[in-house]
Design an enzyme around this catalytic site. Structure first.
Site, PDB file in Angstrom:
ATOM      1  N   ASN A   8       1.036  -0.939   0.077  1.00 23.86           N
ATOM      2  CA  ASN A   8       0.174   0.014   0.609  1.00 23.86           C
ATOM      3  C   ASN A   8       0.197   1.419  -0.079  1.00 23.86           C
ATOM      4  O   ASN A   8       1.265   1.624   1.009  1.00 23.86           O
ATOM      5  CB  ASN A   8      -0.850   0.010   1.107  1.00 23.86           C
ATOM      6  CG  ASN A   8      -2.026   0.977   0.993  1.00 23.86           C
ATOM      7  OD1 ASN A   8      -1.755   2.136   0.302  1.00 23.86           O
ATOM      8  ND2 ASN A   8      -2.237   1.118   2.326  1.00 23.86           N
ATOM      9  N   LYS A  10       0.032   4.080  -0.868  1.00 21.05           N
ATOM     10  CA  LYS A  10      -1.270   5.197  -0.125  1.00 21.05           C
ATOM     11  C   LYS A  10      -0.693   6.697  -0.820  1.00 21.05           C
ATOM     12  O   LYS A  10      -0.472   6.318  -2.018  1.00 21.05           O
ATOM     13  CB  LYS A  10       0.069   5.410   1.723  1.00 21.05           C
ATOM     14  CG  LYS A  10      -0.452   4.320   2.303  1.00 21.05           C
ATOM     15  CD  LYS A  10      -0.756   4.681   3.925  1.00 21.05           C
ATOM     16  CE  LYS A  10      -0.302   3.535   4.910  1.00 21.05           C
ATOM     17  NZ  LYS A  10      -0.946   3.371   5.996  1.00 21.05           N
ATOM     18  N   HIS A  93      -9.809   1.443   4.515  1.00 24.18           N
ATOM     19  CA  HIS A  93      -8.496   1.655   5.397  1.00 24.18           C
ATOM     20  C   HIS A  93      -8.681   2.728   6.421  1.00 24.18           C
ATOM     21  O   HIS A  93      -9.737   4.140   5.916  1.00 24.18           O
ATOM     22  CB  HIS A  93      -7.857   1.678   4.305  1.00 24.18           C
ATOM     23  CG  HIS A  93      -5.963   2.304   4.744  1.00 24.18           C
ATOM     24  ND1 HIS A  93      -5.914   3.288   6.048  1.00 24.18           N
ATOM     25  CD2 HIS A  93      -5.219   1.527   5.371  1.00 24.18           C
ATOM     26  CE1 HIS A  93      -4.095   2.758   6.483  1.00 24.18           C
ATOM     27  NE2 HIS A  93      -3.992   1.790   5.919  1.00 24.18           N
ATOM     28  N   GLU A  95      -7.482   5.270   7.319  1.00 21.22           N
ATOM     29  CA  GLU A  95      -6.870   6.476   6.357  1.00 21.22           C
ATOM     30  C   GLU A  95      -8.506   7.184   6.237  1.00 21.22           C
ATOM     31  O   GLU A  95      -8.165   8.127   6.581  1.00 21.22           O
ATOM     32  CB  GLU A  95      -5.671   6.767   6.338  1.00 21.22           C
ATOM     33  CG  GLU A  95      -4.746   6.464   7.453  1.00 21.22           C
ATOM     34  CD  GLU A  95      -3.206   6.000   6.711  1.00 21.22           C
ATOM     35  OE1 GLU A  95      -3.361   5.343   4.868  1.00 21.22           O
ATOM     36  OE2 GLU A  95      -2.350   5.214   7.094  1.00 21.22           O
ATOM     37  N   GLU A 165      -6.067  -4.262  10.663  1.00 23.40           N
ATOM     38  CA  GLU A 165      -4.483  -3.702  10.914  1.00 23.40           C
ATOM     39  C   GLU A 165      -5.248  -2.272  11.623  1.00 23.40           C
ATOM     40  O   GLU A 165      -6.075  -1.304  11.759  1.00 23.40           O
ATOM     41  CB  GLU A 165      -5.350  -1.945   9.590  1.00 23.40           C
ATOM     42  CG  GLU A 165      -4.901  -2.746   8.251  1.00 23.40           C
ATOM     43  CD  GLU A 165      -3.935  -1.789   7.308  1.00 23.40           C
ATOM     44  OE1 GLU A 165      -3.331  -1.905   7.460  1.00 23.40           O
ATOM     45  OE2 GLU A 165      -4.052  -0.959   7.115  1.00 23.40           O
ATOM     46  N   GLY A 171       2.039   3.100  10.629  1.00 22.47           N
ATOM     47  CA  GLY A 171       3.303   3.312  10.808  1.00 22.47           C
ATOM     48  C   GLY A 171       3.706   3.693  11.863  1.00 22.47           C
ATOM     49  O   GLY A 171       4.286   5.243  12.256  1.00 22.47           O
ATOM     50  N   SER A 209       2.523  -1.807  10.706  1.00 24.58           N
ATOM     51  CA  SER A 209       4.299  -1.916  11.252  1.00 24.58           C
ATOM     52  C   SER A 209       4.773  -3.041  10.763  1.00 24.58           C
ATOM     53  O   SER A 209       6.009  -2.946  11.312  1.00 24.58           O
ATOM     54  CB  SER A 209       4.697  -1.364  12.696  1.00 24.58           C
ATOM     55  OG  SER A 209       3.762   0.087  12.581  1.00 24.58           O
TER      56      SER A 209
HETATM   57  P1  PGA Z   1       2.613   0.930   7.830  1.00 29.25           P
HETATM   58  O1  PGA Z   1       1.601   0.435   7.078  1.00 29.25           O
HETATM   59  O2  PGA Z   1       3.141  -1.154   6.939  1.00 29.25           O
HETATM   60  O3  PGA Z   1       3.099   1.719   8.026  1.00 29.25           O
HETATM   61  O4  PGA Z   1       1.952   0.523   9.021  1.00 29.25           O
HETATM   62  C1  PGA Z   1       0.364  -0.428   6.987  1.00 29.25           C
HETATM   63  C2  PGA Z   1      -1.653   0.116   6.542  1.00 29.25           C
HETATM   64  O5  PGA Z   1      -1.462   1.480   6.280  1.00 29.25           O
HETATM   65  O6  PGA Z   1      -1.653  -0.181   5.543  1.00 29.25           O
END
Ligand code: PGA
Length: 246
Positions: A8, A10, A93, A95, A165, A171, A209
């Site tokens: 991803n 993003k 997601h 976000e 998630e 993150g 992460s």
């Molecule tokens: P990350 O993000 O691996 O940077 O923690 C995962 C995600 O949000 O899909």
């Protein structure tokens, strides 16, 4: 091993940077024991579809609208994504739930639209730190899965992915422990199977992460069908190494 490993990217890369990273992936991915799906932003999708043709890399998008066509300014339909050779689409997601106020109802409608277009939805669920601390993770995730999957009609060969998630892990460098993750994945599988039936192909993957240090121990769990990877997917070599864990 045949796990599902999803990158991803993003909104981290512009078009030129996306094509560069896609090229770096292509150089490395001559073999993989796992299925690999790359989800860039919308703009480089067409070019990446051409570049990834006849490679091991599949393409996905990071969102799709809940209707296949119509007067919806600024939106992108699952049908258009399918026509660009996308196979998967990330939906709901955290976000997008946070910054765009996406509701479970929207995510449910988007999932149906994706399925109707022949895409495999990757539906994201997960609790925040406060809910986890309050011991409410299981009930919260159960509700999210129930609302996302309610009434979905799947064709015979459709499949569906749910990405666990936890928001506190995305993150942050804090990863969910394998033993805790397994318990949540079992719950998600149970709830999803109850709604969609035992014959539906459901994968439950983990995101938050994931990196080179923690990937192998998580992937060793049979309950963890793969990963959704943000930060670590921005390095072609790290992502390749994670995707090639046997
Ligand atoms: P990350 O993000 O691996 O940077 O923690 C995962 C995600 O949000 O899909």
């Amino acid at each position: 091993m045949n796990k599902l490993i999803v990158a991803n990217w993003k909104m981290n890369l512009d078009c030129a940077e996306s094509l560069k990273l896609g090229g770096d992936y292509l150089k490395l991915f001559k073999k993989s024991p796992n299925q690999v799906v790359v989800c860039p932003s919308f703009l480089p999708l067409a070019q990446l579809a051409a570049n990834f043709k006849n490679s091991l890399l599949s393409l996905g998008a990071q969102d799709a609208f809940w209707t296949l066509k119509g007067a919806y300014t600024g939106e992108i339909s699952a049908a258009s994504l399918r026509s660009l050779a996308c196979t998967h689409v990330i939906l709901g997601h955290s976000e997008r739930r946070q910054y765009l106020a996406e509701s479970c109802r929207m995510i449910n409608a988007k999932a149906q639209s994706a399925l109707d277009a022949g895409l495999t939805p990757i539906i994201c669920v997960g609790e925040d730190a406060a809910k986890r601390k309050a011991g409410r993770s299981a009930s919260f995730i159960t509700g999210q899965v129930q609302r996302a999957l309610k009434g979905l009609k799947l064709a015979k060969n459709s499949s569906l992915v749910i990405a666990y998630e936890p928001i506190w892990a995305i993150g942050t460098g804090k990863v969910s422990k394998a033993t805790d993750t397994v318990v949540i994945h079992q719950l998600i599988r149970r709830v999803a199977t109850k709604i969609l039936g035992a014959n539906t192909k459901i994968k439950v993957i983990y995101g938050g992460s994931v990196d080179l240090d923690n990937a192998a121990s998580l992937l060793a769990e049979s309950e963890i069908d793969g990963f959704l990877i943000g930060g670590a997917s921005l390095s072609a070599s790290n992502f390749y190494k994670i995707a090639n864990i046997k």
